[in-house]
Motif scaffolding. Structure first.
Motif, PDB file in Angstrom:
ATOM      1  N   ARG A  87      -2.726  -0.742  30.448  1.00 38.31           N
ATOM      2  CA  ARG A  87      -3.539   0.781  29.763  1.00 38.31           C
ATOM      3  C   ARG A  87      -5.225   0.419  29.310  1.00 38.31           C
ATOM      4  NH1 ARG A  87      -4.017   1.345  23.335  1.00 38.31           N
ATOM      5  NH2 ARG A  87      -5.053  -0.779  23.011  1.00 38.31           N
ATOM      6  N   ASP A 210      -6.860   6.426  25.284  1.00 37.89           N
ATOM      7  CA  ASP A 210      -5.103   6.889  25.416  1.00 37.89           C
ATOM      8  C   ASP A 210      -4.703   7.771  25.976  1.00 37.89           C
ATOM      9  OD1 ASP A 210      -4.626   3.729  25.430  1.00 37.89           O
ATOM     10  OD2 ASP A 210      -5.022   4.137  23.369  1.00 37.89           O
ATOM     11  N   GLU A 213      -5.203   9.470  29.719  1.00 35.68           N
ATOM     12  CA  GLU A 213      -4.788   8.842  30.346  1.00 35.68           C
ATOM     13  C   GLU A 213      -3.649   9.897  30.528  1.00 35.68           C
ATOM     14  OE1 GLU A 213      -4.483   3.726  31.598  1.00 35.68           O
ATOM     15  OE2 GLU A 213      -3.925   4.507  29.830  1.00 35.68           O
TER      16      GLU A 213
END
Lengths: 218, 218
Positions: A87, A210, A213
DNA sequence: ACGAAAACTTGCGTGCACGCACATTTTCTG
DNA sequence: CAGAAAATGTGCGTGCACGCAAGTTTTCGT
Protein backbone atom coordinates in the motif's frame (compact mmCIF):
# COMPACT_ATOMS: atom_id res chain seq x y z
CA UNK A 1 22.02 9.26 -10.92
CA UNK A 2 19.10 11.46 -11.70
CA UNK A 3 21.31 14.49 -12.24
CA UNK A 4 24.75 13.90 -13.73
CA UNK A 5 26.88 16.72 -12.31
CA UNK A 6 26.50 19.50 -14.83
CA UNK A 7 29.84 21.07 -14.20
CA UNK A 8 32.29 22.71 -11.93
CA UNK A 9 29.80 25.33 -10.94
CA UNK A 10 27.42 22.95 -9.22
CA UNK A 11 30.18 21.21 -7.32
CA UNK A 12 31.50 24.49 -6.00
CA UNK A 13 28.06 25.52 -4.85
CA UNK A 14 27.48 22.28 -3.01
CA UNK A 15 30.90 22.54 -1.41
CA UNK A 16 30.21 26.04 -0.18
CA UNK A 17 26.80 25.04 1.10
CA UNK A 18 28.24 22.15 3.02
CA UNK A 19 31.07 24.21 4.41
CA UNK A 20 28.55 26.73 5.73
CA UNK A 21 26.38 23.98 7.23
CA UNK A 22 29.28 22.38 9.02
CA UNK A 23 30.71 25.66 10.24
CA UNK A 24 27.32 26.74 11.57
CA UNK A 25 26.72 23.53 13.47
CA UNK A 26 30.27 23.25 14.80
CA UNK A 27 30.36 26.80 16.09
CA UNK A 28 26.91 26.45 17.61
CA UNK A 29 28.04 23.36 19.50
CA UNK A 30 31.31 24.88 20.68
CA UNK A 31 29.91 28.13 22.02
CA UNK A 32 26.18 28.49 22.67
CA UNK A 33 23.83 29.00 19.69
CA UNK A 34 23.45 32.62 20.81
CA UNK A 35 27.16 33.24 20.67
CA UNK A 36 27.47 32.59 16.97
CA UNK A 37 27.08 35.46 14.58
CA UNK A 38 26.62 35.20 10.86
CA UNK A 39 29.96 36.85 10.42
CA UNK A 40 31.64 33.99 12.31
CA UNK A 41 29.99 31.31 10.21
CA UNK A 42 30.91 33.04 6.97
CA UNK A 43 34.48 33.49 8.07
CA UNK A 44 34.82 29.86 9.14
CA UNK A 45 33.53 28.77 5.74
CA UNK A 46 35.77 31.18 3.88
CA UNK A 47 33.11 33.32 2.24
CA UNK A 48 31.71 36.78 2.79
CA UNK A 49 28.72 37.34 5.09
CA UNK A 50 26.74 38.46 2.09
CA UNK A 51 27.38 35.18 0.30
CA UNK A 52 26.23 33.27 3.34
CA UNK A 53 22.87 34.91 2.86
CA UNK A 54 22.68 33.68 -0.70
CA UNK A 55 22.60 30.15 0.70
CA UNK A 56 20.52 30.45 3.86
CA UNK A 57 17.68 32.78 4.66
CA UNK A 58 18.30 32.70 8.39
CA UNK A 59 20.96 31.77 10.88
CA UNK A 60 18.77 29.05 12.36
CA UNK A 61 18.22 27.50 8.96
CA UNK A 62 21.94 27.07 8.45
CA UNK A 63 22.41 25.29 11.77
CA UNK A 64 19.39 23.05 11.38
CA UNK A 65 20.20 22.16 7.79
CA UNK A 66 23.36 20.44 8.96
CA UNK A 67 21.07 17.85 10.52
CA UNK A 68 18.14 17.78 8.13
CA UNK A 69 20.39 18.15 5.09
CA UNK A 70 19.22 15.51 2.63
CA UNK A 71 16.61 13.76 4.66
CA UNK A 72 14.12 14.95 2.08
CA UNK A 73 15.80 13.15 -0.76
CA UNK A 74 16.33 10.01 1.33
CA UNK A 75 12.64 9.81 2.20
CA UNK A 76 11.65 10.05 -1.43
CA UNK A 77 14.20 7.42 -2.35
CA UNK A 78 12.98 5.14 0.42
CA UNK A 79 9.42 5.36 -0.88
CA UNK A 80 10.52 4.64 -4.41
CA UNK A 81 12.50 1.66 -3.16
CA UNK A 82 9.47 -0.15 -1.73
CA UNK A 83 8.06 -2.95 -3.90
CA UNK A 84 5.11 -1.92 -6.00
CA UNK A 85 2.82 -4.34 -4.20
CA UNK A 86 2.58 -2.62 -0.83
CA UNK A 87 0.00 0.00 0.00
CA UNK A 88 1.22 3.46 -0.83
CA UNK A 89 0.19 4.63 2.63
CA UNK A 90 2.38 1.99 4.25
CA UNK A 91 5.28 2.72 1.97
CA UNK A 92 5.22 6.39 2.86
CA UNK A 93 4.74 5.80 6.58
CA UNK A 94 7.58 3.34 6.83
CA UNK A 95 9.87 5.51 4.75
CA UNK A 96 9.25 8.50 6.96
CA UNK A 97 9.68 6.58 10.22
CA UNK A 98 12.82 4.97 8.91
CA UNK A 99 14.50 8.19 7.89
CA UNK A 100 13.62 9.97 11.11
CA UNK A 101 14.86 7.09 13.23
CA UNK A 102 18.33 6.80 11.72
CA UNK A 103 19.81 8.96 14.41
CA UNK A 104 23.57 8.87 14.50
CA UNK A 105 25.69 10.08 17.37
CA UNK A 106 26.44 13.44 15.83
CA UNK A 107 22.81 13.97 14.91
CA UNK A 108 21.68 13.15 18.41
CA UNK A 109 23.97 15.72 19.98
CA UNK A 110 22.78 18.31 17.51
CA UNK A 111 19.17 17.59 18.37
CA UNK A 112 19.87 18.23 22.03
CA UNK A 113 21.24 21.59 21.02
CA UNK A 114 18.26 22.37 18.81
CA UNK A 115 15.73 21.40 21.45
CA UNK A 116 17.29 23.84 23.88
CA UNK A 117 16.39 26.97 21.95
CA UNK A 118 13.01 28.12 20.72
CA UNK A 119 14.25 29.67 17.47
CA UNK A 120 16.08 26.49 16.54
CA UNK A 121 13.07 24.35 17.38
CA UNK A 122 10.95 26.42 15.02
CA UNK A 123 13.50 26.16 12.24
CA UNK A 124 13.65 22.41 12.76
CA UNK A 125 9.88 22.12 12.50
CA UNK A 126 9.84 24.25 9.38
CA UNK A 127 12.39 21.96 7.80
CA UNK A 128 9.76 19.23 7.70
CA UNK A 129 8.05 21.14 4.92
CA UNK A 130 11.03 20.39 2.74
CA UNK A 131 9.90 16.82 2.19
CA UNK A 132 6.91 17.99 0.20
CA UNK A 133 8.48 18.47 -3.25
CA UNK A 134 10.30 15.13 -3.45
CA UNK A 135 7.32 13.34 -1.92
CA UNK A 136 5.05 14.91 -4.49
CA UNK A 137 7.24 13.48 -7.23
CA UNK A 138 7.30 9.88 -5.99
CA UNK A 139 3.62 9.84 -5.09
CA UNK A 140 2.70 11.21 -8.48
CA UNK A 141 4.77 8.48 -10.05
CA UNK A 142 3.00 5.75 -8.11
CA UNK A 143 -0.29 7.26 -9.11
CA UNK A 144 0.80 7.10 -12.74
CA UNK A 145 0.70 10.89 -12.91
CA UNK A 146 -3.04 10.51 -13.24
CA UNK A 147 -3.78 13.12 -10.61
CA UNK A 148 -0.92 15.50 -10.16
CA UNK A 149 -2.82 17.76 -7.82
CA UNK A 150 -3.85 14.83 -5.64
CA UNK A 151 -0.21 13.87 -5.20
CA UNK A 152 0.61 17.40 -4.22
CA UNK A 153 -2.12 17.56 -1.58
CA UNK A 154 -1.19 14.17 -0.15
CA UNK A 155 2.48 15.12 0.07
CA UNK A 156 1.65 18.39 1.77
CA UNK A 157 -0.60 16.56 4.22
CA UNK A 158 2.21 14.16 5.07
CA UNK A 159 4.53 17.08 5.67
CA UNK A 160 1.96 18.67 7.95
CA UNK A 161 1.47 15.42 9.86
CA UNK A 162 5.21 14.99 10.31
CA UNK A 163 5.44 18.50 11.62
CA UNK A 164 2.72 17.81 14.16
CA UNK A 165 4.47 14.64 15.28
CA UNK A 166 7.77 16.44 15.73
CA UNK A 167 6.08 19.31 17.50
CA UNK A 168 4.54 17.02 20.08
CA UNK A 169 7.73 15.06 20.43
CA UNK A 170 10.09 17.88 21.34
CA UNK A 171 7.60 19.73 23.48
CA UNK A 172 8.76 19.70 27.12
CA UNK A 173 5.22 18.63 28.09
CA UNK A 174 4.68 21.81 30.07
CA UNK A 175 1.48 22.71 31.83
CA UNK A 176 0.14 24.14 28.58
CA UNK A 177 -0.20 20.70 27.08
CA UNK A 178 -1.73 19.24 30.19
CA UNK A 179 -4.34 21.97 30.38
CA UNK A 180 -5.13 21.63 26.70
CA UNK A 181 -5.62 17.90 26.77
CA UNK A 182 -7.74 18.23 29.88
CA UNK A 183 -9.90 20.89 28.27
CA UNK A 184 -10.44 18.56 25.33
CA UNK A 185 -11.88 16.10 27.81
CA UNK A 186 -10.07 13.18 26.26
CA UNK A 187 -7.64 10.74 27.74
CA UNK A 188 -4.86 11.56 25.35
CA UNK A 189 -1.53 9.83 25.52
CA UNK A 190 0.70 12.64 26.76
CA UNK A 191 3.93 11.48 25.16
CA UNK A 192 5.59 8.65 23.30
CA UNK A 193 8.52 7.72 21.15
CA UNK A 194 9.11 9.53 17.88
CA UNK A 195 8.28 6.53 15.68
CA UNK A 196 5.01 6.07 17.56
CA UNK A 197 4.13 9.71 17.17
CA UNK A 198 4.92 9.62 13.45
CA UNK A 199 2.73 6.58 12.87
CA UNK A 200 -0.08 8.10 14.90
CA UNK A 201 0.05 11.32 12.94
CA UNK A 202 0.18 9.59 9.56
CA UNK A 203 -2.51 7.00 10.27
CA UNK A 204 -5.49 9.32 9.64
CA UNK A 205 -4.22 9.99 6.12
CA UNK A 206 -4.14 6.34 5.08
CA UNK A 207 -7.73 6.28 3.77
CA UNK A 208 -6.95 9.20 1.49
CA UNK A 209 -3.96 7.33 0.05
CA UNK A 210 -6.01 4.18 -0.41
CA UNK A 211 -8.73 6.03 -2.26
CA UNK A 212 -6.28 7.72 -4.58
CA UNK A 213 -4.51 4.46 -5.23
CA UNK A 214 -7.67 2.54 -6.06
CA UNK A 215 -8.80 5.25 -8.40
CA UNK A 216 -5.79 4.70 -10.61
CA UNK A 217 -5.40 0.92 -10.31
CA UNK A 218 -8.79 -0.74 -9.73
CA UNK B 1 -20.31 34.11 23.22
CA UNK B 2 -17.51 31.78 23.97
CA UNK B 3 -15.42 34.55 25.51
CA UNK B 4 -17.25 37.35 27.30
CA UNK B 5 -14.96 40.38 26.96
CA UNK B 6 -12.81 40.19 30.04
CA UNK B 7 -12.17 43.85 30.40
CA UNK B 8 -10.89 47.12 29.12
CA UNK B 9 -7.51 45.65 28.37
CA UNK B 10 -8.70 43.27 25.66
CA UNK B 11 -10.75 45.93 23.95
CA UNK B 12 -7.79 48.27 23.80
CA UNK B 13 -5.60 45.58 22.34
CA UNK B 14 -8.09 44.74 19.64
CA UNK B 15 -8.51 48.42 18.84
CA UNK B 16 -4.77 48.87 18.47
CA UNK B 17 -4.49 45.75 16.35
CA UNK B 18 -7.24 46.94 14.05
CA UNK B 19 -5.82 50.42 13.82
CA UNK B 20 -2.48 48.97 12.74
CA UNK B 21 -4.13 46.67 10.20
CA UNK B 22 -6.11 49.49 8.64
CA UNK B 23 -3.20 51.88 8.61
CA UNK B 24 -0.96 49.29 6.99
CA UNK B 25 -3.44 48.47 4.23
CA UNK B 26 -4.44 52.05 3.58
CA UNK B 27 -0.89 53.30 3.28
CA UNK B 28 0.07 50.36 1.09
CA UNK B 29 -2.78 51.17 -1.27
CA UNK B 30 -2.04 54.91 -1.39
CA UNK B 31 1.66 54.66 -2.08
CA UNK B 32 3.18 51.43 -3.32
CA UNK B 33 3.74 48.60 -0.82
CA UNK B 34 7.45 49.34 -1.01
CA UNK B 35 6.98 52.93 -0.03
CA UNK B 36 5.53 52.13 3.38
CA UNK B 37 7.89 51.83 6.30
CA UNK B 38 7.04 50.41 9.68
CA UNK B 39 7.55 53.84 11.15
CA UNK B 40 4.77 55.20 8.95
CA UNK B 41 2.31 52.52 9.95
CA UNK B 42 3.02 52.97 13.62
CA UNK B 43 2.66 56.71 13.38
CA UNK B 44 -0.64 56.45 11.50
CA UNK B 45 -1.96 54.15 14.20
CA UNK B 46 -0.70 56.32 16.99
CA UNK B 47 1.74 53.92 18.59
CA UNK B 48 5.49 53.54 18.69
CA UNK B 49 7.32 51.44 16.09
CA UNK B 50 8.33 49.08 18.84
CA UNK B 51 4.71 48.47 19.81
CA UNK B 52 3.85 47.70 16.22
CA UNK B 53 6.27 44.82 16.49
CA UNK B 54 4.44 43.46 19.49
CA UNK B 55 1.44 42.91 17.24
CA UNK B 56 2.92 41.82 13.94
CA UNK B 57 6.07 39.90 13.23
CA UNK B 58 6.57 41.39 9.79
CA UNK B 59 5.43 44.31 7.70
CA UNK B 60 3.78 42.00 5.19
CA UNK B 61 1.81 40.26 7.90
CA UNK B 62 0.27 43.53 8.99
CA UNK B 63 -0.89 44.41 5.48
CA UNK B 64 -2.22 40.96 4.69
CA UNK B 65 -3.99 40.60 8.02
CA UNK B 66 -6.27 43.46 7.07
CA UNK B 67 -7.75 41.11 4.49
CA UNK B 68 -7.45 37.75 6.17
CA UNK B 69 -8.34 39.17 9.58
CA UNK B 70 -10.94 36.86 11.00
CA UNK B 71 -11.45 34.51 8.13
CA UNK B 72 -10.13 31.80 10.40
CA UNK B 73 -12.86 32.26 12.97
CA UNK B 74 -15.53 32.56 10.28
CA UNK B 75 -14.53 29.28 8.71
CA UNK B 76 -14.72 27.49 12.02
CA UNK B 77 -18.10 29.08 12.72
CA UNK B 78 -19.36 28.10 9.28
CA UNK B 79 -18.40 24.47 9.89
CA UNK B 80 -20.08 24.47 13.27
CA UNK B 81 -23.20 25.95 11.71
CA UNK B 82 -23.78 23.06 9.31
CA UNK B 83 -26.42 20.55 10.37
CA UNK B 84 -25.04 17.47 12.06
CA UNK B 85 -26.32 15.23 9.29
CA UNK B 86 -23.98 16.25 6.50
CA UNK B 87 -20.63 14.62 5.88
CA UNK B 88 -17.89 16.34 7.77
CA UNK B 89 -15.82 16.51 4.59
CA UNK B 90 -18.61 18.38 2.82
CA UNK B 91 -19.17 20.70 5.72
CA UNK B 92 -15.52 21.69 5.79
CA UNK B 93 -15.22 22.06 2.03
CA UNK B 94 -18.28 24.23 1.71
CA UNK B 95 -17.29 26.35 4.68
CA UNK B 96 -13.87 27.01 3.21
CA UNK B 97 -15.17 27.78 -0.27
CA UNK B 98 -17.82 30.05 1.17
CA UNK B 99 -15.45 32.09 3.27
CA UNK B 100 -12.91 32.49 0.51
CA UNK B 101 -15.55 33.53 -1.98
CA UNK B 102 -17.07 36.36 0.01
CA UNK B 103 -14.96 38.89 -1.74
CA UNK B 104 -16.08 42.43 -1.12
CA UNK B 105 -14.97 45.41 -3.14
CA UNK B 106 -12.35 46.49 -0.65
CA UNK B 107 -10.99 42.98 -0.36
CA UNK B 108 -10.74 42.60 -4.10
CA UNK B 109 -8.68 45.74 -4.49
CA UNK B 110 -6.41 44.59 -1.69
CA UNK B 111 -5.89 41.25 -3.40
CA UNK B 112 -4.76 42.96 -6.55
CA UNK B 113 -2.20 44.77 -4.47
CA UNK B 114 -1.06 41.60 -2.75
CA UNK B 115 -0.73 39.66 -5.97
CA UNK B 116 1.57 42.30 -7.36
CA UNK B 117 4.40 41.72 -4.90
CA UNK B 118 6.19 38.48 -4.07
CA UNK B 119 6.66 39.18 -0.38
CA UNK B 120 2.96 39.94 0.05
CA UNK B 121 1.98 36.83 -1.88
CA UNK B 122 4.05 34.71 0.48
CA UNK B 123 2.54 36.34 3.54
CA UNK B 124 -0.92 35.76 2.10
CA UNK B 125 -0.18 32.09 1.55
CA UNK B 126 1.22 31.74 5.04
CA UNK B 127 -1.95 33.23 6.45
CA UNK B 128 -3.80 30.11 5.35
CA UNK B 129 -2.05 28.22 8.13
CA UNK B 130 -4.03 30.32 10.58
CA UNK B 131 -7.17 28.31 9.96
CA UNK B 132 -5.62 25.25 11.58
CA UNK B 133 -6.26 25.96 15.27
CA UNK B 134 -9.97 26.87 14.96
CA UNK B 135 -10.51 24.05 12.48
CA UNK B 136 -8.91 21.62 14.89
CA UNK B 137 -11.39 22.67 17.54
CA UNK B 138 -14.54 22.22 15.46
CA UNK B 139 -13.38 18.98 13.88
CA UNK B 140 -12.49 17.57 17.26
CA UNK B 141 -15.94 18.51 18.45
CA UNK B 142 -17.65 16.71 15.58
CA UNK B 143 -15.51 13.70 16.26
CA UNK B 144 -16.69 13.76 19.88
CA UNK B 145 -13.13 14.48 20.97
CA UNK B 146 -12.49 10.80 20.50
CA UNK B 147 -9.33 11.36 18.52
CA UNK B 148 -7.78 14.70 19.24
CA UNK B 149 -4.66 14.02 17.23
CA UNK B 150 -6.73 12.93 14.23
CA UNK B 151 -8.55 16.25 14.27
CA UNK B 152 -5.26 18.08 14.40
CA UNK B 153 -3.85 16.21 11.42
CA UNK B 154 -7.01 16.68 9.38
CA UNK B 155 -7.09 20.39 10.12
CA UNK B 156 -3.45 20.79 9.18
CA UNK B 157 -4.07 18.89 5.96
CA UNK B 158 -6.94 21.18 5.09
CA UNK B 159 -4.73 24.19 5.70
CA UNK B 160 -2.08 22.70 3.46
CA UNK B 161 -4.62 21.98 0.73
CA UNK B 162 -5.98 25.52 0.91
CA UNK B 163 -2.48 26.86 0.60
CA UNK B 164 -1.90 24.79 -2.50
CA UNK B 165 -5.14 26.00 -4.03
CA UNK B 166 -4.28 29.63 -3.36
CA UNK B 167 -0.77 29.14 -4.65
CA UNK B 168 -1.99 27.82 -7.96
CA UNK B 169 -4.64 30.48 -8.17
CA UNK B 170 -2.49 33.56 -7.84
CA UNK B 171 0.34 32.20 -9.93
CA UNK B 172 0.65 34.25 -13.13
CA UNK B 173 0.81 30.96 -15.05
CA UNK B 174 4.31 31.72 -16.26
CA UNK B 175 6.39 29.40 -18.36
CA UNK B 176 7.52 27.60 -15.21
CA UNK B 177 4.09 26.11 -14.72
CA UNK B 178 3.69 25.20 -18.35
CA UNK B 179 7.02 23.42 -18.41
CA UNK B 180 6.25 21.61 -15.19
CA UNK B 181 2.87 20.32 -16.28
CA UNK B 182 4.34 19.24 -19.57
CA UNK B 183 7.17 17.40 -17.85
CA UNK B 184 4.62 15.58 -15.72
CA UNK B 185 3.17 14.29 -18.96
CA UNK B 186 -0.37 14.84 -17.78
CA UNK B 187 -3.12 16.88 -19.25
CA UNK B 188 -3.51 19.10 -16.22
CA UNK B 189 -6.02 21.87 -16.14
CA UNK B 190 -3.77 24.93 -16.20
CA UNK B 191 -6.05 27.27 -14.31
CA UNK B 192 -9.53 27.74 -12.95
CA UNK B 193 -11.64 29.73 -10.56
CA UNK B 194 -10.73 29.85 -6.90
CA UNK B 195 -13.76 27.83 -5.74
CA UNK B 196 -12.90 25.14 -8.26
CA UNK B 197 -9.33 25.02 -7.12
CA UNK B 198 -10.34 24.82 -3.48
CA UNK B 199 -12.72 21.92 -4.13
CA UNK B 200 -10.09 20.14 -6.21
CA UNK B 201 -7.49 20.48 -3.49
CA UNK B 202 -9.82 19.37 -0.71
CA UNK B 203 -11.37 16.44 -2.56
CA UNK B 204 -8.48 14.01 -1.96
CA UNK B 205 -8.88 14.46 1.78
CA UNK B 206 -12.54 13.45 1.86
CA UNK B 207 -11.86 9.73 2.38
CA UNK B 208 -9.77 10.56 5.44
CA UNK B 209 -12.62 12.57 6.90
CA UNK B 210 -15.12 9.81 6.15
CA UNK B 211 -12.99 7.20 7.85
CA UNK B 212 -12.52 9.30 10.96
CA UNK B 213 -16.21 10.08 11.08
CA UNK B 214 -17.31 6.47 10.74
CA UNK B 215 -14.91 5.41 13.44
CA UNK B 216 -16.70 7.57 15.99
CA UNK B 217 -20.29 7.18 14.80
CA UNK B 218 -20.80 3.80 13.11
C1' DA C 1 -10.86 51.20 48.10
C1' DC C 2 -5.98 50.53 48.35
C1' DG C 3 -1.76 48.48 47.35
C1' DA C 4 0.61 44.66 45.14
C1' DA C 5 1.05 42.09 40.95
C1' DA C 6 0.58 41.41 36.26
C1' DA C 7 0.28 43.15 31.54
C1' DC C 8 1.31 46.58 28.04
C1' DT C 9 4.09 50.41 25.89
C1' DT C 10 8.26 52.37 24.62
C1' DG C 11 13.37 53.88 23.84
C1' DC C 12 17.57 51.88 22.89
C1' DG C 13 20.94 48.89 20.95
C1' DT C 14 22.43 44.91 18.20
C1' DG C 15 22.61 41.71 14.59
C1' DC C 16 20.47 40.54 10.49
C1' DA C 17 18.03 39.97 5.79
C1' DC C 18 18.15 41.64 1.43
C1' DG C 19 18.22 44.96 -2.76
C1' DC C 20 21.52 46.91 -5.84
C1' DA C 21 25.52 47.43 -8.63
C1' DC C 22 29.82 45.66 -10.09
C1' DA C 23 33.85 42.52 -10.46
C1' DT C 24 34.83 37.78 -11.42
C1' DT C 25 34.22 33.25 -12.86
C1' DT C 26 32.05 29.59 -15.58
C1' DT C 27 29.53 28.12 -19.53
C1' DC C 28 27.77 28.42 -24.11
C1' DT C 29 28.07 29.53 -29.13
C1' DG C 30 29.99 29.90 -33.64
C1' DC D 1 39.52 29.03 -29.22
C1' DA D 2 37.71 33.63 -28.70
C1' DG D 3 34.07 36.42 -27.27
C1' DA D 4 29.32 36.69 -25.79
C1' DA D 5 26.11 35.38 -22.22
C1' DA D 6 24.85 33.83 -17.82
C1' DA D 7 25.55 32.86 -13.13
C1' DT D 8 28.13 33.91 -8.57
C1' DG D 9 30.72 36.36 -5.07
C1' DT D 10 31.02 40.60 -2.74
C1' DG D 11 30.78 45.57 -0.62
C1' DC D 12 27.64 48.79 0.74
C1' DG D 13 23.50 50.77 2.49
C1' DT D 14 18.81 50.55 4.40
C1' DG D 15 15.04 49.08 7.06
C1' DC D 16 13.71 45.73 10.24
C1' DA D 17 12.97 42.11 14.09
C1' DC D 18 13.61 41.55 18.66
C1' DG D 19 15.91 41.32 23.50
C1' DC D 20 16.22 44.17 27.47
C1' DA D 21 15.02 47.24 31.02
C1' DA D 22 12.45 50.89 32.67
C1' DG D 23 7.97 53.53 33.05
C1' DT D 24 2.90 53.31 32.86
C1' DT D 25 -1.69 51.35 32.98
C1' DT D 26 -5.07 47.78 34.23
C1' DT D 27 -6.48 44.08 37.22
C1' DC D 28 -7.06 41.61 41.42
C1' DG D 29 -6.87 40.23 46.38
C1' DT D 30 -8.29 41.56 50.75
Amino acid sequence: MTTPPRGLRERKKQATREALREAALRLAMERGPDQVRVEDIAEAAGVSPRTYNNYFASREQAIVSAVTADREARIAAAVAARPAGVRLADAVTEAVVEQYTNTGEREHKALVLITAQAALRDAFLDSAAGIEPPLTAVIAERLDNAEAHTARVLAASVAAAVRIALEGWLRPAGKAEAAESFAAGGLVVPSGSLPDRLRMALAPLAPAFDAAEQRTQP
